[in-house]
Write a protein that holds these residues in place. Structure first.
Motif, PDB file in Angstrom:
ATOM      1  N   LYS A 325       0.834  -1.192   0.000  1.00 47.03           N
ATOM      2  CA  LYS A 325       0.000   0.000   0.000  1.00 47.03           C
ATOM      3  C   LYS A 325       0.872   1.246   0.000  1.00 47.03           C
ATOM      4  O   LYS A 325       1.992   1.258   0.541  1.00 47.03           O
ATOM      5  CB  LYS A 325      -0.917   0.016   1.236  1.00 47.03           C
ATOM      6  CG  LYS A 325      -1.816  -1.202   1.350  1.00 47.03           C
ATOM      7  CD  LYS A 325      -2.843  -1.233   0.224  1.00 47.03           C
ATOM      8  CE  LYS A 325      -3.802  -2.393   0.386  1.00 47.03           C
ATOM      9  NZ  LYS A 325      -3.172  -3.684   0.171  1.00 47.03           N
ATOM     10  N   GLN A 326       0.389   2.307  -0.572  1.00 47.28           N
ATOM     11  CA  GLN A 326       1.129   3.570  -0.615  1.00 47.28           C
ATOM     12  C   GLN A 326       1.420   4.098   0.792  1.00 47.28           C
ATOM     13  O   GLN A 326       2.479   4.701   1.035  1.00 47.28           O
ATOM     14  CB  GLN A 326       0.320   4.616  -1.410  1.00 47.28           C
ATOM     15  CG  GLN A 326       0.339   4.400  -2.909  1.00 47.28           C
ATOM     16  CD  GLN A 326      -0.362   5.527  -3.649  1.00 47.28           C
ATOM     17  OE1 GLN A 326      -0.928   6.418  -3.025  1.00 47.28           O
ATOM     18  NE2 GLN A 326      -0.326   5.482  -4.971  1.00 47.28           N
ATOM     19  N   GLN A 327       0.500   3.855   1.724  1.00 49.11           N
ATOM     20  CA  GLN A 327       0.712   4.333   3.107  1.00 49.11           C
ATOM     21  C   GLN A 327       1.964   3.697   3.720  1.00 49.11           C
ATOM     22  O   GLN A 327       2.727   4.354   4.458  1.00 49.11           O
ATOM     23  CB  GLN A 327      -0.523   4.010   3.979  1.00 49.11           C
ATOM     24  CG  GLN A 327      -1.776   4.785   3.573  1.00 49.11           C
ATOM     25  CD  GLN A 327      -2.598   4.067   2.541  1.00 49.11           C
ATOM     26  OE1 GLN A 327      -2.040   3.269   1.775  1.00 49.11           O
ATOM     27  NE2 GLN A 327      -3.891   4.355   2.503  1.00 49.11           N
ATOM     28  N   PHE A 328       2.196   2.365   3.406  1.00 49.87           N
ATOM     29  CA  PHE A 328       3.354   1.654   3.957  1.00 49.87           C
ATOM     30  C   PHE A 328       4.660   2.222   3.391  1.00 49.87           C
ATOM     31  O   PHE A 328       5.635   2.461   4.121  1.00 49.87           O
ATOM     32  CB  PHE A 328       3.241   0.161   3.627  1.00 49.87           C
ATOM     33  CG  PHE A 328       4.458  -0.647   3.992  1.00 49.87           C
ATOM     34  CD1 PHE A 328       5.331  -1.108   3.004  1.00 49.87           C
ATOM     35  CD2 PHE A 328       4.740  -0.932   5.327  1.00 49.87           C
ATOM     36  CE1 PHE A 328       6.448  -1.842   3.360  1.00 49.87           C
ATOM     37  CE2 PHE A 328       5.870  -1.666   5.669  1.00 49.87           C
ATOM     38  CZ  PHE A 328       6.735  -2.121   4.680  1.00 49.87           C
ATOM     39  N   GLN A 330       5.145   5.244   2.225  1.00 50.26           N
ATOM     40  CA  GLN A 330       5.342   6.600   2.751  1.00 50.26           C
ATOM     41  C   GLN A 330       5.911   6.558   4.163  1.00 50.26           C
ATOM     42  O   GLN A 330       6.759   7.387   4.542  1.00 50.26           O
ATOM     43  CB  GLN A 330       3.994   7.357   2.744  1.00 50.26           C
ATOM     44  CG  GLN A 330       4.098   8.821   3.127  1.00 50.26           C
ATOM     45  CD  GLN A 330       5.012   9.594   2.194  1.00 50.26           C
ATOM     46  OE1 GLN A 330       4.880   9.516   0.985  1.00 50.26           O
ATOM     47  NE2 GLN A 330       5.973  10.331   2.753  1.00 50.26           N
ATOM     48  N   GLN A 331       5.491   5.569   4.977  1.00 50.52           N
ATOM     49  CA  GLN A 331       6.028   5.430   6.337  1.00 50.52           C
ATOM     50  C   GLN A 331       7.526   5.123   6.307  1.00 50.52           C
ATOM     51  O   GLN A 331       8.309   5.655   7.109  1.00 50.52           O
ATOM     52  CB  GLN A 331       5.274   4.327   7.086  1.00 50.52           C
ATOM     53  CG  GLN A 331       3.856   4.714   7.493  1.00 50.52           C
ATOM     54  CD  GLN A 331       3.112   3.564   8.129  1.00 50.52           C
ATOM     55  OE1 GLN A 331       3.661   2.465   8.286  1.00 50.52           O
ATOM     56  NE2 GLN A 331       1.851   3.802   8.495  1.00 50.52           N
ATOM     57  N   LEU A 332       7.967   4.262   5.356  1.00 46.08           N
ATOM     58  CA  LEU A 332       9.394   3.934   5.237  1.00 46.08           C
ATOM     59  C   LEU A 332      10.207   5.178   4.888  1.00 46.08           C
ATOM     60  O   LEU A 332      11.288   5.433   5.463  1.00 46.08           O
ATOM     61  CB  LEU A 332       9.619   2.865   4.175  1.00 46.08           C
ATOM     62  CG  LEU A 332       9.029   1.462   4.460  1.00 46.08           C
ATOM     63  CD1 LEU A 332       9.281   0.541   3.276  1.00 46.08           C
ATOM     64  CD2 LEU A 332       9.636   0.863   5.726  1.00 46.08           C
ATOM     65  N   THR A 334       9.396   8.281   5.453  1.00 51.12           N
ATOM     66  CA  THR A 334       9.359   9.250   6.571  1.00 51.12           C
ATOM     67  C   THR A 334      10.336   8.839   7.662  1.00 51.12           C
ATOM     68  O   THR A 334      11.056   9.690   8.229  1.00 51.12           O
ATOM     69  CB  THR A 334       7.935   9.335   7.141  1.00 51.12           C
ATOM     70  OG1 THR A 334       7.033   9.714   6.085  1.00 51.12           O
ATOM     71  CG2 THR A 334       7.851  10.355   8.258  1.00 51.12           C
ATOM     72  N   ARG A 335      10.418   7.492   7.997  1.00 46.32           N
ATOM     73  CA  ARG A 335      11.349   7.012   9.037  1.00 46.32           C
ATOM     74  C   ARG A 335      12.792   6.981   8.542  1.00 46.32           C
ATOM     75  O   ARG A 335      13.723   6.821   9.316  1.00 46.32           O
ATOM     76  CB  ARG A 335      10.940   5.595   9.479  1.00 46.32           C
ATOM     77  CG  ARG A 335       9.620   5.554  10.255  1.00 46.32           C
ATOM     78  CD  ARG A 335       9.532   4.278  11.092  1.00 46.32           C
ATOM     79  NE  ARG A 335       9.713   3.083  10.274  1.00 46.32           N
ATOM     80  CZ  ARG A 335       8.736   2.336   9.794  1.00 46.32           C
ATOM     81  NH1 ARG A 335       7.491   2.678  10.038  1.00 46.32           N
ATOM     82  NH2 ARG A 335       8.993   1.272   9.065  1.00 46.32           N
ATOM     83  N   GLN A 336      12.977   7.083   7.187  1.00 46.13           N
ATOM     84  CA  GLN A 336      14.303   7.074   6.551  1.00 46.13           C
ATOM     85  C   GLN A 336      15.063   5.773   6.798  1.00 46.13           C
ATOM     86  O   GLN A 336      16.293   5.723   6.788  1.00 46.13           O
ATOM     87  CB  GLN A 336      15.162   8.269   7.026  1.00 46.13           C
ATOM     88  CG  GLN A 336      14.588   9.623   6.642  1.00 46.13           C
ATOM     89  CD  GLN A 336      15.508  10.765   7.016  1.00 46.13           C
ATOM     90  OE1 GLN A 336      16.353  10.638   7.917  1.00 46.13           O
ATOM     91  NE2 GLN A 336      15.366  11.895   6.319  1.00 46.13           N
ATOM     92  N   CYS A 338      14.758   1.484   5.604  1.00 44.27           N
ATOM     93  CA  CYS A 338      14.080   0.416   4.871  1.00 44.27           C
ATOM     94  C   CYS A 338      13.873  -0.771   5.798  1.00 44.27           C
ATOM     95  O   CYS A 338      14.507  -0.878   6.857  1.00 44.27           O
ATOM     96  CB  CYS A 338      14.920   0.030   3.656  1.00 44.27           C
ATOM     97  SG  CYS A 338      14.123  -1.238   2.620  1.00 44.27           S
ATOM     98  N   LYS A 355      11.136   4.945  -3.384  1.00 41.30           N
ATOM     99  CA  LYS A 355      10.143   5.951  -3.795  1.00 41.30           C
ATOM    100  C   LYS A 355       9.391   5.508  -5.055  1.00 41.30           C
ATOM    101  O   LYS A 355       8.206   5.832  -5.235  1.00 41.30           O
ATOM    102  CB  LYS A 355      10.841   7.286  -4.035  1.00 41.30           C
ATOM    103  CG  LYS A 355       9.871   8.431  -4.292  1.00 41.30           C
ATOM    104  CD  LYS A 355      10.607   9.742  -4.491  1.00 41.30           C
ATOM    105  CE  LYS A 355       9.622  10.870  -4.778  1.00 41.30           C
ATOM    106  NZ  LYS A 355      10.335  12.154  -5.008  1.00 41.30           N
TER     107      LYS A 355
END
Length: 689
Positions: A325-328, A330-332, A334-336, A338, A355
């Motif tokens: 999912k795109q949400q998952f 985006q979380q990666l 944001t946390r920088q 993998c 990305k």
């Protein structure tokens, strides 16, 4: 259109008011009217065309002389005598009454002066009352059976082949298009072409120098409208008074009746009549509500399978639902970091690789919406089934209620007939008074309908004046609007041209096939009817393998003409039924024919007599004793539902009397007149023998 009855007053040979001629329908769909030459058969045929279209057949001589000679000669100089024809008919479960009348008088110079014709229409409501129509009567009749086509349904059999002579062939194409509906497309295309030109030349200066004149005209129309409304209210009050008397006499009639069985049956039937009319009204309202609330569902029946196919393809390709999912993603980012532990710093290679998954990953909201829409699609499919079941159920109940109402009305009419011939004079007099009141109410309602038509015309004129007075638009805005309209008109015209071409070709081929079938069933010749693209009807011979035109005889032309009319009716009926969205087919057509057998020989007379009751839903045949003889009577007899004789009273002192033998009874055809006038009497033939 199903013809129910016709009645005449001082119309040509028919002196005074004639008895009502009831016309047969259903399985025994044929009405036979016997009469010698000159007795009034052609007059009856033209009574139909005059009242409906103010038209006459070619064989109707001196069409300007409609008033009965005896009626006008017995009236005082300057005293008007009325002449009218009244028809009742049914169309799409609605009953109509139409009446056309005129007045005539002798002036001091002995010349006959006629008034302008007046035309009235009433429509039966579900409550049993008669109301003036909301539209113009002429428009209603032309929608049911256009004026340009009446010659195919009301015709003189001896001259029917004239329709198909070479100089009339172009008109056949136009008339056929009218019945099919292609003529409407022709008019629409022409109108759109003119509209394009008009819109391109639009618009002139704003304002109107005649505004004051229009306001004065509006005031005059409003005053005229007020006078008509006052007169209409007076008629309504008179109708209400008559209806109260009607109820009182009806109750007295029941009370006086000594036959307990008839009395109880009449009360029971009247209650059933009221109940059934209420049921029909309620069922119609239920149908309207059902279609209004859920009619849109039927247009989704083709959309839902397409949607299901799209969703299925997405699932097959693994795009729905997606694993990531795109949400998952985006979380990666944001946390920088993998899931493998590698740092995701904006700009480095690992960051860019992760990305890229944003474009490949699914959106949770979209997947949820797809699931929800699938569920709703299944619900809609079930609703469509429920909708059609509901409509079918209500249509069936409605048809059953109509049949039951028809039965009740027939039984009530039988009881009234018994009261008319009751041994007790008081009961007979009461029934006679009740009949007169019913007639008075109907005449008042006709007059009310005429006033309502005038009011409708005035209201339209007032509406037009209001628009003209209030019209205040800027020229620039009009030009912009005209440009958009011009483009829309051009696009619509091109689409209609394509629709017309396809529709006309499909119908013409279907019609040709049906005409060939009917002609082959009647004619013993090997000839084949052919319809050209211009709807020209020709006979060809193809026995040698080469199509050669044939010069048809008079008899063959008559058969060809009847085949064409039968083909038109049958093809349009099937065409209409095929293109009806829901409900029963109402494409019923009558045929009224005078001397249909013309100069045909015995074989053709038998074949025509065998075929014509099947050509239309309803058939009225006007024949002489000679035309009715032998094979015609044999083939037609079991189709007859009603039969009448026209008795001609001759003023000649040495006139030769004539009779006709029908159902075991001798009926007079020609009698000695008791006075110096000629006239015709209508007698119903008993079918009980």
């Amino acid at each position: 259109m199903k013809l129910l009855s016709i009645k005449l007053c001082n119309f040509r040979q028919f002196y005074g008011k004639t008895p009502e001629i009831y016309l047969a329908s259903s399985e025994q769909n044929t009405t036979i009217i016997h009469g010698n030459n000159g007795a009034g058969k052609t007059t009856l045929l033209n009574a139909f065309t005059w009242v409906l279209y103010e038209k006459f057949t070619a064989a109707f001589t001196s069409s300007e002389l409609l008033i009965n000679k005896r009626a006008i000669m017995q009236a005082d100089i300057g005293t008007s005598v009325e002449c009218w024809v009244e028809i009742s008919f049914e169309h799409e479960h609605k009953q109509y009454q139409v009446k056309r009348k005129c007045y005539a008088c002798l002036d001091t110079n002995g010349k006959l002066q006629y008034s302008k014709n007046q035309f009235f229409m009433l429509v039966a409501g579900e409550d049993g009352r008669w109301y003036p129509p909301l539209q113009q009567p002429d428009d209603i009749i032309n929608r049911i059976l256009p004026e340009s086509l009446h010659q195919y349904f009301f015709f003189d059999g001896e001259h029917i082949d004239h329709i198909f002579r070479s100089n009339d062939k172009s008109r056949i194409a136009e008339d056929t298009k009218e019945l099919l509906g292609v003529k409407v497309l022709d008019r629409s295309i022409d109108h759109l072409k003119k509209a394009e030109k008009t819109l391109e030349e639009e618009l002139k200066a704003i304002g109107d120098i005649n505004i004051k004149k229009k306001i004065k005209e509006k005031t005059k129309l409003e005053q005229e409208k007020g006078n008509l409304e006052q007169k209409k209210n007076e008629i309504i009050d008179s109708i209400n008074t008559q209806e109260l008397q009607q109820q009182e006499i009806s109750q007295n009639l029941i009370n006086l009746s000594k036959n307990k069985q008839i009395k109880e049956l009449k009360i029971k039937l009247e209650k059933q009549e009221i109940k059934l009319k209420n049921e029909i009204r309620e069922l119609k309202e239920q149908l309207k509500r059902c279609i209004s609330n859920q009619g849109y569902l039927i247009f989704l029946s083709n959309v839902i399978p397409k949607f299901n196919t799209i969703i299925g393809n997405l699932r097959q390709r693994g795009e729905l639902p997606s694993g990531i999912k795109q949400q998952f993603v985006q979380q990666l980012l944001t946390r920088q970091t993998c899931i493998c532990g590698q740092k995701l710093i904006e700009g480095n290679a690992y960051y860019e690789q992760v990305k890229q998954w944003m474009n490949k990953a699914g959106i949770a909201a979209i997947e949820e919406s797809a699931i929800r829409l699938e569920s709703q699609g299944h619900e809609i499919e079930q609703k469509i089934i429920d909708f059609w079941e509901n409509v079918d159920e209500k249509q069936a109940k409605l048809e059953q209620s109509r049949l039951e109402l028809s039965r009740v009305e027939i039984e009530l009419d039988d009881i009234n007939q018994k009261f008319r011939h009751y041994p007790d004079a008081d009961i007979r007099n009461l029934q006679e008074s009740l009949d007169k009141i019913n007639q008075n109410i109907r005449e008042l309602q006709l007059e009310q309908g005429g006033i309502q038509q005038q009011l409708t015309t005035i209201e339209k004129q007032l509406e037009t004046l209001d628009k003209e007075i209030a019209k205040q638009k800027l020229k620039e805005e009009k030009q912009i609007l005209a440009k958009r309209r011009s483009e829309a008109a051009r696009d619509a015209r091109e689409r209609l041209i394509e629709v017309r071409s396809r529709l006309e070709k499909q119908f013409r081929l279907s019609l040709e096939k049906r005409v060939q079938s009917i002609f082959s069933s009647i004619s013993f010749t090997p000839y084949i009817p052919r319809l050209t693209q211009n709807y020209e009807l020709n006979l060809i011979e193809n026995t040698s393998g080469i199509a050669v035109p044939v010069a048809a005889s008079t008899g063959e032309n008559q058969i060809l003409s009847l085949s064409f009319i039968g083909g038109i009716i049958d093809s349009v009926r099937k065409w209409s039924h095929k293109n009806t969205l829901m409900g029963p087919d109402s494409s019923t057509f009558p045929i009224v024919m005078d001397s249909p057998f013309g100069s045909l020989d015995e074989i053709y007379r038998r074949q025509v007599a065998k075929s014509i009751p099947k050509l239309a839903n309803q058939l009225i045949i006007l024949v002489t004793k000679t035309q009715w003889r032998g094979e015609v009577q044999e083939e037609t007899n079991h189709y007859i539902g009603k039969e009448y004789v026209l008795v001609y009273y001759s003023p000649k002192p040495d006139c030769e009397k004539d009779t006709i033998f029908l159902n075991g009874v001798d009926y007079p055809l020609v009698q000695q007149s008791p006075n110096e006038f000629e006239y015709t009497e209508i007698i119903e033939v008993s079918r009980d023998n």
